[in-house]
Design a protein around this motif. Structure first.
Motif, PDB file in Angstrom:
ATOM      1  N   GLY A 259       0.845  -1.136   0.030  1.00 20.23           N
ATOM      2  CA  GLY A 259      -0.052   0.007   0.079  1.00 20.23           C
ATOM      3  C   GLY A 259       0.936   1.076  -0.059  1.00 20.23           C
ATOM      4  N   THR A 260       0.210   2.426   0.316  1.00 16.43           N
ATOM      5  CA  THR A 260       0.708   3.770   0.077  1.00 16.43           C
ATOM      6  C   THR A 260       2.099   3.883   0.972  1.00 16.43           C
ATOM      7  OG1 THR A 260      -1.390   4.620   0.090  1.00 16.43           O
ATOM      8  CG2 THR A 260       0.355   6.079   0.427  1.00 16.43           C
ATOM      9  N   SER A 261       2.313   3.447   1.972  1.00 18.97           N
ATOM     10  CA  SER A 261       3.237   3.587   2.959  1.00 18.97           C
ATOM     11  C   SER A 261       4.312   2.626   2.529  1.00 18.97           C
ATOM     12  CB  SER A 261       3.128   3.499   4.607  1.00 18.97           C
ATOM     13  OG  SER A 261       2.420   2.152   4.763  1.00 18.97           O
ATOM     14  N   ASP A 262       4.129   1.804   1.818  1.00 16.74           N
ATOM     15  CA  ASP A 262       5.143   0.702   1.541  1.00 16.74           C
ATOM     16  C   ASP A 262       5.880   1.095  -0.213  1.00 16.74           C
ATOM     17  OD1 ASP A 262       6.237  -2.233   1.702  1.00 16.74           O
ATOM     18  OD2 ASP A 262       5.746  -2.253  -0.461  1.00 16.74           O
ATOM     19  N   ARG A 263       4.825   1.147  -1.062  1.00 14.32           N
ATOM     20  CA  ARG A 263       5.079   1.656  -2.271  1.00 14.32           C
ATOM     21  C   ARG A 263       5.850   0.574  -3.068  1.00 14.32           C
ATOM     22  NH1 ARG A 263       7.270   5.600   0.476  1.00 14.32           N
ATOM     23  NH2 ARG A 263       9.226   5.198  -0.603  1.00 14.32           N
ATOM     24  N   CYS A 264       6.097  -0.539  -2.781  1.00 21.69           N
ATOM     25  CA  CYS A 264       7.072  -1.570  -3.648  1.00 21.69           C
ATOM     26  C   CYS A 264       6.256  -2.768  -4.257  1.00 21.69           C
ATOM     27  CB  CYS A 264       7.884  -2.080  -2.703  1.00 21.69           C
ATOM     28  SG  CYS A 264       9.097  -0.951  -2.029  1.00 21.69           S
ATOM     29  N   ILE A 265       6.709  -3.202  -5.218  1.00 20.26           N
ATOM     30  CA  ILE A 265       6.245  -4.305  -6.003  1.00 20.26           C
ATOM     31  C   ILE A 265       7.506  -5.446  -5.657  1.00 20.26           C
ATOM     32  CG2 ILE A 265       5.561  -5.566  -7.885  1.00 20.26           C
ATOM     33  CD1 ILE A 265       4.456  -2.785  -8.818  1.00 20.26           C
ATOM     34  N   ARG A 266       7.092  -6.462  -5.123  1.00 24.57           N
ATOM     35  CA  ARG A 266       8.329  -7.489  -4.809  1.00 24.57           C
ATOM     36  C   ARG A 266       7.952  -8.712  -5.416  1.00 24.57           C
ATOM     37  NH1 ARG A 266      11.429  -6.143  -0.610  1.00 24.57           N
ATOM     38  NH2 ARG A 266      10.871  -4.327   0.847  1.00 24.57           N
ATOM     39  N   PHE A 267       8.970  -9.414  -5.995  1.00 23.88           N
ATOM     40  CA  PHE A 267       8.875 -10.666  -6.846  1.00 23.88           C
ATOM     41  C   PHE A 267       9.475 -11.719  -5.853  1.00 23.88           C
ATOM     42  CE2 PHE A 267       8.938  -7.297  -9.885  1.00 23.88           C
ATOM     43  CZ  PHE A 267       7.759  -7.803 -10.860  1.00 23.88           C
ATOM     44  N   TRP A 268       9.003 -12.965  -5.882  1.00 21.51           N
ATOM     45  CA  TRP A 268       9.215 -13.817  -5.204  1.00 21.51           C
ATOM     46  C   TRP A 268       9.221 -15.275  -5.762  1.00 21.51           C
ATOM     47  CZ3 TRP A 268       9.650 -12.163   0.044  1.00 21.51           C
ATOM     48  CH2 TRP A 268       8.782 -11.042   0.245  1.00 21.51           C
ATOM     49  N   ASN A 269       9.842 -16.203  -5.257  1.00 21.40           N
ATOM     50  CA  ASN A 269      10.020 -17.573  -6.113  1.00 21.40           C
ATOM     51  C   ASN A 269       9.634 -18.695  -4.902  1.00 21.40           C
ATOM     52  OD1 ASN A 269      10.710 -20.181  -6.744  1.00 21.40           O
ATOM     53  ND2 ASN A 269      12.438 -19.537  -7.960  1.00 21.40           N
TER      54      ASN A 269
END
Length: 291
Positions: A259-269
């Motif tokens: 959300g807004t306070s994170d702002r990140c897209i993370r990729f996982w395996n």
């Protein structure tokens, strides 16, 4: 069936003629790109010339008016079917917009005592699930505008829905995920617990092997077909995890947006239980839809 040219009036909803009005503009050709590039080439194979960067239009080619659309981050009120039909929850009603014919149909009205919190199309066919503020999940045959079933089990609003080939998963503010099999007599075939706050994101992998869930507790969980507890737990996000999607091309590749306070897209395996990369979007990453 209700079309935009012959609107049905209701004292509880705005006239249909004011819903999904769109403007047509220039449309540029779409070319898909992948965030993953391969370095090098096979021996004897000539690499194709690099593609020019894709230009994203700054203005939409259609604008749909949707009065009574709730401004609530945790709800999932829009979903597009494989048959090119857009479902939108507006207040206590669900409307369908056919992108091929531009026809608008009012699918259902929950009444004054309830409201729509989520909509979700089955992967194939014309079944649409509707999650309500009272904790119910309704399943509709959208082609015939007929309700097939109403399931209960949640104590609070149902803001997240996800279909696999056989199951419908529903996530609620009561912190639980319920599994529904519309072929079974029981409303609920299993209950998944683990989140400490509202479940606001759900997504089944394309091979139906794993279910990813995101919560307002900033956690991302992965469940397998038979687990009653999460088999993987990720806690790198610093805000609610609503946006979740699996790669249709690579098994176990999962993306999540905070959300807004994170702002990140993370990729996982999820096969190796590893964090692959992180992209700071500079704004809310909570509206990621597809890889």
């Amino acid at each position: 069936m209700v079309s935009s040219s012959t609107p049905e009036k209701s004292p509880l909803t705005p006239p249909i003629r004011n819903i999904f009005r769109f403007k047509t503009g220039s449309r540029r050709p779409y070319r898909s790109i992948s965030p993953y590039d391969f370095d090098g080439a096979l021996p004897g194979v000539v690499s194709p010339p690099p593609k020019a960067p894709r230009k994203v239009p700054r203005s939409p080619f259609k604008v749909l008016d949707a009065p009574a659309l709730q401004d609530d981050f945790y709800l999932n009120l829009v979903d597009w079917s494989s048959h090119n039909v857009l479902a939108v929850g507006l207040g206590n009603c669900v409307y369908l917009w056919n992108a091929c014919s531009s026809k608008v149909t009012k699918l259902c009205d929950l009444g004054a005592d309830d409201s729509v919190c989520s909509v979700g199309w089955a992967q194939r066919g014309t079944h649409l699930a509707v999650g309500t503020n009272n904790g119910k999940v309704e399943i509709w045959d959208a082609l015939r505008c007929r309700k097939i079933r109403t399931t209960e089990g949640h104590g609070l609003r149902v803001g997240a829905l996800a279909w696999s080939s056989l199951l419908l998963s529903s996530g609620s503010r009561d912190k639980t995920i319920l599994q529904h099999d519309i072929r079974a007599q029981e409303d609920v075939v299993s209950k998944l617990t683990g989140h400490k706050s509202e479940v606001c994101g759900l997504k089944w992998a394309y091979d139906d092997r794993e279910l990813a869930s995101g919560g307002n507790d900033n956690r991302l969980f992965v469940w397998n077909q038979h687990s009653m507890q999460p088999v993987l737990k990720f806690s790198a996000h610093t805000a609610a995890v609503k946006a979740i999607d699996w790669s249709p091309h690579m098994h176990g590749l999962l993306a999540s947006g905070g959300g807004t306070s994170d702002r990140c897209i993370r990729f996982w395996n999820t096969t190796t239980n590893s964090h692959l990369s992180c992209m700071d979007t500079g704004k809310s990453g909570g509206f990621l839809t597809h890889l």
